[in-house]
Design a protein around this motif. Sequence first.
Motif, PDB file in Angstrom:
ATOM      1  N   THR A  53       4.058   7.577  -0.301  1.00  0.00           N
ATOM      2  CA  THR A  53       3.537   7.016   0.951  1.00  0.00           C
ATOM      3  C   THR A  53       2.421   6.013   0.654  1.00  0.00           C
ATOM      4  O   THR A  53       2.351   4.945   1.280  1.00  0.00           O
ATOM      5  CB  THR A  53       3.011   8.141   1.871  1.00  0.00           C
ATOM      6  OG1 THR A  53       4.066   9.087   2.063  1.00  0.00           O
ATOM      7  CG2 THR A  53       2.567   7.599   3.217  1.00  0.00           C
ATOM      8  N   MET A  55       2.191   4.158  -1.940  1.00  0.00           N
ATOM      9  CA  MET A  55       2.836   2.921  -2.397  1.00  0.00           C
ATOM     10  C   MET A  55       3.251   2.064  -1.199  1.00  0.00           C
ATOM     11  O   MET A  55       3.074   0.845  -1.184  1.00  0.00           O
ATOM     12  CB  MET A  55       4.060   3.247  -3.273  1.00  0.00           C
ATOM     13  CG  MET A  55       3.708   3.813  -4.633  1.00  0.00           C
ATOM     14  SD  MET A  55       5.119   4.638  -5.432  1.00  0.00           S
ATOM     15  CE  MET A  55       6.182   3.227  -5.769  1.00  0.00           C
ATOM     16  N   GLU A  56       3.818   2.727  -0.195  1.00  0.00           N
ATOM     17  CA  GLU A  56       4.211   1.975   1.004  1.00  0.00           C
ATOM     18  C   GLU A  56       3.000   1.405   1.740  1.00  0.00           C
ATOM     19  O   GLU A  56       3.063   0.306   2.295  1.00  0.00           O
ATOM     20  CB  GLU A  56       5.008   2.865   1.959  1.00  0.00           C
ATOM     21  CG  GLU A  56       6.419   3.138   1.516  1.00  0.00           C
ATOM     22  CD  GLU A  56       7.263   3.558   2.703  1.00  0.00           C
ATOM     23  OE1 GLU A  56       7.546   4.748   2.828  1.00  0.00           O
ATOM     24  OE2 GLU A  56       7.618   2.679   3.520  1.00  0.00           O
ATOM     25  N   ASP A  58       0.263   0.458   0.338  1.00  0.00           N
ATOM     26  CA  ASP A  58      -0.076  -0.745  -0.445  1.00  0.00           C
ATOM     27  C   ASP A  58       0.800  -1.913  -0.028  1.00  0.00           C
ATOM     28  O   ASP A  58       0.336  -3.055   0.117  1.00  0.00           O
ATOM     29  CB  ASP A  58       0.148  -0.493  -1.940  1.00  0.00           C
ATOM     30  CG  ASP A  58      -0.941   0.377  -2.553  1.00  0.00           C
ATOM     31  OD1 ASP A  58      -2.020   0.501  -1.939  1.00  0.00           O
ATOM     32  OD2 ASP A  58      -0.706   0.935  -3.638  1.00  0.00           O
ATOM     33  N   ASP A  59       2.084  -1.623   0.151  1.00  0.00           N
ATOM     34  CA  ASP A  59       3.065  -2.675   0.423  1.00  0.00           C
ATOM     35  C   ASP A  59       2.899  -3.302   1.810  1.00  0.00           C
ATOM     36  O   ASP A  59       3.513  -4.321   2.109  1.00  0.00           O
ATOM     37  CB  ASP A  59       4.489  -2.123   0.281  1.00  0.00           C
ATOM     38  CG  ASP A  59       4.791  -1.736  -1.161  1.00  0.00           C
ATOM     39  OD1 ASP A  59       3.981  -2.082  -2.055  1.00  0.00           O
ATOM     40  OD2 ASP A  59       5.819  -1.073  -1.399  1.00  0.00           O
ATOM     41  N   CYS A  60       2.099  -2.659   2.641  1.00  0.00           N
ATOM     42  CA  CYS A  60       1.823  -3.253   3.952  1.00  0.00           C
ATOM     43  C   CYS A  60       0.693  -4.284   3.867  1.00  0.00           C
ATOM     44  O   CYS A  60       0.495  -5.059   4.809  1.00  0.00           O
ATOM     45  CB  CYS A  60       1.456  -2.174   4.958  1.00  0.00           C
ATOM     46  SG  CYS A  60       2.795  -1.025   5.315  1.00  0.00           S
ATOM     47  N   ALA A  61      -0.047  -4.270   2.770  1.00  0.00           N
ATOM     48  CA  ALA A  61      -1.186  -5.190   2.612  1.00  0.00           C
ATOM     49  C   ALA A  61      -2.069  -5.206   3.862  1.00  0.00           C
ATOM     50  O   ALA A  61      -2.427  -6.272   4.375  1.00  0.00           O
ATOM     51  CB  ALA A  61      -0.691  -6.615   2.276  1.00  0.00           C
TER      52      ALA A  61
END
Length: 328
Positions: A53, A55-56, A58-61
């Motif tokens: 979660t 990681m996700e 992070d991926d939303c910036a």
Amino acid sequence: TRTPVNVTVTGAAGQIGYALLFRIASGHLLGPDVPVNLRLLEIPQGLKAAEGTAMELDDCAFPLLRNIEITDDANVGFAGANVALLVGARPRTKGMERGDLLSANGGIFKPQGKAINDNAADDIKVLVVGNPANTNALIAQAAAPDVPAERFTAMTRLDHNRAISQLAAKTGAAVSDIKKLTIWGNHSATQYPDIFHAEVAGKNAAELVNDEAWLADTFIPTVAKRGAAIIEARGASSAASAANAAIDHVYTWVNGTAPGDWTSMGIPSDGSYGVPEGLISSFPVTTKDGKYEIVQGLDINEFSRTRIDASVQELAEERDAVRELGLI
Ligand code: NAI
């Protein structure tokens, strides 16, 4: 720029956690200009999923999300916490007695209360979501003698929101036209959603509805048993709506209720409305500058009195049971 607020979420790898974290990180918990650090507290088996979660996230910036820490150590998880959302809990499984449920949750909320006591920031605000929420909040509070008791709250905002939605549907009003609804008592099937003081576009809701049979036989049971209806329909318990209510609860606590309105929160009773002092019961509250106050002076009719008393009685029994178990 503002210093980030440390937000700890327990049960971060669960289904509510998954619906909750992205909204915290996008600024919905505290406000659109408040940066946050997230601390995810899980049990060892949940750590890997929590990392996924993260990681996700992070991926939303997300511009407001400063850092994420993941841990199974409560002392680390609550270090410097300004807001703690206690979501992880031991669910009731088939054949489990109330005593077993309370002691299993005592094993979670007592050490977490102590870890909050020893490690959280001075301004810590705690919301307990994990069930039985009111009594879990009481257990955590009792283990945190150095934290002001009123910082421990339990979530009845989902019930509050459910009741608003049902009342809007019944009256054909917009949800935004409904004010001053109250959930009293325990977040359980005994809770009492009260429309006698509620307003629908400025009119008294009970007078507008004018149908006590609907109130007693449809509205109250629909709100109180909505959780079970969701499980029946979805095959899983309420998650996004529960996360949304947790966001609403903290946002309102921090940022205030609107003039002419109030909300419902499970909070330690000061004896108002005949609720024994110390029980964590849901009340109508207004909030301002990060503090809440019970709305005083409401007339409680016979219909309401019976139902409030029944729910409060259940809370007193839960308190007595955890006292006997040595959890408070
Ligand atoms: P879930 O089972 O999907 O997730 C719970 C998570 O908590 C799991 O990842 C588990 O590993 C973790 N966990 C268990 N013990 C922990 C501990 N000691 N420390 C940290 N993490 C721990 O459950 P879900 O659907 O997310 O629900 C969580 C709780 O919220 C349940 O108790 C549920 O009954 C309650 N709930 C409360 C509502 C309310 O209105 N107050 C509404 C909906 C759910």
